[in-house]
Motif scaffolding. Structure first.
Motif, PDB file in Angstrom:
ATOM      1  N   ILE A  26       9.158   1.087  -0.897  1.00 21.90           N
ATOM      2  CA  ILE A  26       8.230   2.036  -1.387  1.00 21.90           C
ATOM      3  C   ILE A  26       6.897   1.140  -1.338  1.00 21.90           C
ATOM      4  O   ILE A  26       7.195   0.318  -2.805  1.00 21.90           O
ATOM      5  CB  ILE A  26       8.866   3.068  -2.682  1.00 21.90           C
ATOM      6  N   TRP A  27       6.190   1.251  -0.805  1.00 22.07           N
ATOM      7  CA  TRP A  27       4.706   0.663  -1.169  1.00 22.07           C
ATOM      8  C   TRP A  27       3.977   1.103  -1.777  1.00 22.07           C
ATOM      9  O   TRP A  27       2.792   2.282  -1.836  1.00 22.07           O
ATOM     10  CB  TRP A  27       4.324   0.840   0.741  1.00 22.07           C
ATOM     11  N   GLU A  28       3.387   0.046  -2.512  1.00 22.16           N
ATOM     12  CA  GLU A  28       1.995   0.571  -3.970  1.00 22.16           C
ATOM     13  C   GLU A  28       1.004   1.048  -3.064  1.00 22.16           C
ATOM     14  O   GLU A  28       0.044   2.467  -3.224  1.00 22.16           O
ATOM     15  CB  GLU A  28       1.887  -0.745  -4.580  1.00 22.16           C
ATOM     16  N   GLY A  29       0.624   0.448  -1.785  1.00 21.10           N
ATOM     17  CA  GLY A  29      -0.530   0.760  -1.136  1.00 21.10           C
ATOM     18  C   GLY A  29      -0.224   2.371  -0.823  1.00 21.10           C
ATOM     19  O   GLY A  29      -1.709   2.854  -0.243  1.00 21.10           O
ATOM     20  N   THR A  30       0.804   2.484   0.202  1.00 19.62           N
ATOM     21  CA  THR A  30       0.450   3.715   1.169  1.00 19.62           C
ATOM     22  C   THR A  30       1.573   4.907  -0.251  1.00 19.62           C
ATOM     23  O   THR A  30       0.764   6.435   0.265  1.00 19.62           O
ATOM     24  CB  THR A  30       1.396   4.075   1.912  1.00 19.62           C
ATOM     25  N   THR A  40       6.322  -8.971  -2.370  1.00 21.99           N
ATOM     26  CA  THR A  40       4.658  -8.092  -2.833  1.00 21.99           C
ATOM     27  C   THR A  40       3.922  -8.353  -1.784  1.00 21.99           C
ATOM     28  O   THR A  40       4.609  -8.437  -0.322  1.00 21.99           O
ATOM     29  CB  THR A  40       3.656  -9.409  -3.881  1.00 21.99           C
ATOM     30  N   THR A  41       3.748  -7.130  -1.559  1.00 21.30           N
ATOM     31  CA  THR A  41       2.755  -6.413  -0.271  1.00 21.30           C
ATOM     32  C   THR A  41       1.444  -6.373  -0.298  1.00 21.30           C
ATOM     33  O   THR A  41       0.411  -6.311  -1.627  1.00 21.30           O
ATOM     34  CB  THR A  41       3.275  -4.915  -0.537  1.00 21.30           C
ATOM     35  N   ARG A  42       1.191  -6.044   1.032  1.00 22.96           N
ATOM     36  CA  ARG A  42      -0.327  -5.610   1.325  1.00 22.96           C
ATOM     37  C   ARG A  42      -0.720  -4.869   2.196  1.00 22.96           C
ATOM     38  O   ARG A  42      -0.084  -5.036   3.304  1.00 22.96           O
ATOM     39  CB  ARG A  42      -1.506  -7.011   1.423  1.00 22.96           C
ATOM     40  N   GLU A  43      -1.340  -4.249   2.371  1.00 28.69           N
ATOM     41  CA  GLU A  43      -1.527  -3.023   3.774  1.00 28.69           C
ATOM     42  C   GLU A  43      -3.270  -2.596   3.970  1.00 28.69           C
ATOM     43  O   GLU A  43      -4.160  -2.583   2.971  1.00 28.69           O
ATOM     44  CB  GLU A  43      -0.695  -1.465   2.896  1.00 28.69           C
ATOM     45  N   GLU A  44      -3.478  -2.725   4.866  1.00 29.06           N
ATOM     46  CA  GLU A  44      -4.282  -3.250   4.884  1.00 29.06           C
ATOM     47  C   GLU A  44      -5.628  -3.742   6.285  1.00 29.06           C
ATOM     48  O   GLU A  44      -4.022  -3.413   7.403  1.00 29.06           O
ATOM     49  CB  GLU A  44      -5.067  -4.249   4.551  1.00 29.06           C
ATOM     50  N   GLY A  56       0.511  -5.720  -4.056  1.00 33.21           N
ATOM     51  CA  GLY A  56       1.392  -4.979  -4.783  1.00 33.21           C
ATOM     52  C   GLY A  56       2.760  -4.909  -4.443  1.00 33.21           C
ATOM     53  O   GLY A  56       3.260  -5.293  -3.897  1.00 33.21           O
ATOM     54  N   TYR A  57       3.337  -3.562  -5.049  1.00 25.61           N
ATOM     55  CA  TYR A  57       5.057  -3.747  -5.430  1.00 25.61           C
ATOM     56  C   TYR A  57       5.716  -3.276  -3.837  1.00 25.61           C
ATOM     57  O   TYR A  57       5.003  -2.405  -2.685  1.00 25.61           O
ATOM     58  CB  TYR A  57       4.997  -2.657  -6.434  1.00 25.61           C
ATOM     59  N   LEU A  58       6.738  -3.610  -3.888  1.00 26.42           N
ATOM     60  CA  LEU A  58       8.014  -3.270  -2.760  1.00 26.42           C
ATOM     61  C   LEU A  58       8.614  -2.311  -3.676  1.00 26.42           C
ATOM     62  O   LEU A  58       9.546  -3.300  -4.159  1.00 26.42           O
ATOM     63  CB  LEU A  58       8.273  -3.666  -1.536  1.00 26.42           C
ATOM     64  N   PHE A 102      14.692  -7.925  -2.095  1.00 25.54           N
ATOM     65  CA  PHE A 102      14.686  -8.603  -0.781  1.00 25.54           C
ATOM     66  C   PHE A 102      13.170  -9.372  -1.331  1.00 25.54           C
ATOM     67  O   PHE A 102      12.377  -9.269  -1.818  1.00 25.54           O
ATOM     68  CB  PHE A 102      14.262  -7.860   0.805  1.00 25.54           C
ATOM     69  N   THR A 103      13.150 -10.671  -0.478  1.00 27.21           N
ATOM     70  CA  THR A 103      12.183 -11.498  -0.341  1.00 27.21           C
ATOM     71  C   THR A 103      11.106 -11.261   0.943  1.00 27.21           C
ATOM     72  O   THR A 103      11.852 -10.620   1.491  1.00 27.21           O
ATOM     73  CB  THR A 103      12.716 -12.957  -0.325  1.00 27.21           C
TER      74      THR A 103
END
Length: 323
Positions: free
Chosen positions: A88-92, A115-119, A254-256, A280-281
């Motif tokens: 579950i991606w925070e950005g989306t 942690t995440t980034r979507e851009e 962001g969180y995953l 998961f890392t």
């Protein structure tokens, strides 16, 4: 040596403790009903879903993979028609996920270490075409240089599939960008076009995310938009455009998360504990996706190979109720 080559040649050594993790079974699963695991349309999620599936089956549960889109999955989980999502991606996904959790229809099962980034993103050579990057203001200054036949004189932005709702047009409108969105049909099509453009050093701006294998194969950068704040998507008066929302970038760091139907813990309590333990890392997720997109394994084979290469972590994830 490539990790998969090591696997195929038997170079990996498994301890008896780690091997135990693959042989545990719950004596009597609490329910024989299948756990319905969401199967989305990008490689890392597909592999992580199958890692969860294979570990749940080793514990003794029945499972089923169910295709679902990235937004419709949440009301389906809230109704109990689907049971588990491993990415579950925070950005989306934050808005629809949070809605179900607050209503008590879904359970937040915790964040992965990753942690995440979507851009919006580009390979480094595009800076030779548009030296002002990664500043978002360079997109208008270089619009014609970043255009394609079907978008000229606007720059072309290659977005993900339509169901990966990213509010790109809202951002374009709010920031006054001379950019036209073109949606790829799948993650494979998205990165297939990147490979083709990179081979010819053609300009390309596309949607990318981290963790992912792409950054290692194609060094590049995310475009830096105005810094994200939750108010950006709810309050038009916030930010540089006082009349519109989405005048900002996506969350950085962001969180995953993992999420489940709210009835999961009561119905499959040992499985719930297992999923809670899984974390998961970023490099683990990079590897899982690369096994498919670079090394050519099927998603199920990649999950099995990943488990074999991470025996220590798997052993630590297995709950006491499974022994």
């Amino acid at each position: 040596m490539n990790p998969l080559a090591k696997l195929m040649t038997g170079a990996l050594v498994f301890t008896s403790t780690c091997a135990f993790a693959l042989s545990v079974h719950a004596a009597v699963p609490e329910s024989s009903d299948p756990i319905k695991i969401i199967d989305n349309n990008w490689s890392s999620q597909k592999v992580l879903a199958r890692v969860a599936q294979q570990l749940l089956e080793q514990v003794g549960y029945e499972t089923r993979l169910v295709p679902a889109d990235s937004q419709g999955q949440f009301p389906a989980m809230g109704l109990g028609d689907l049971h588990l999502q491993m990415e579950i991606w925070e950005g989306t996904m934050a808005q629809n996920f949070d809605k179900e959790v607050k209503a008590g229809r879904m359970t937040d099962m915790g964040s992965h270490v990753a942690t995440t980034r979507e851009e919006w993103w580009y390979p480094n050579y595009v800076e030779e075409i548009c030296p002002g990057l990664p500043d978002w203001k360079a997109l208008n200054a270089c619009a014609e240089k970043l255009a394609a036949v079907e978008t000229a004189p606007n720059a072309r932005y290659l977005a993900g599939p339509v169901d990966w709702i990213k509010h790109d047009q809202e951002r374009i409108d709010a920031l006054g960008l001379n950019v036209t969105v073109v949606n790829a049909g799948s993650a494979a099509a998205l990165f297939g076009e990147l490979k083709s453009a990179a081979a010819r050093k053609e300009p390309i701006i596309l949607f990318n995310w981290s963790p992912n294998w792409v950054g290692a194969a194609f060094p590049g950068k995310f475009i830096e938009f105005p810094e994200y704040s939750p108010e950006c998507v709810t309050d038009p008066s916030w930010g540089i455009n006082p009349d519109k929302t989405y005048d900002c970038g996506n969350p950085v760091g962001g969180y995953l998360k993992k999420g489940a139907w709210s009835g999961f813990e009561e119905k499959w309590s040992c499985g719930f504990e297992l999923i809670e333990n899984i974390s998961f890392t970023g490099p683990m997720i990079d590897q899982a996706a690369a096994m498919v997109d670079v090394d050519g394994l099927s998603h199920s084979d990649a999950a099995a190979a990943w488990i074999k290469q991470h025996q220590q972590e798997v052993a630590e994830w297995m709950p006491a109720c499974a022994s």
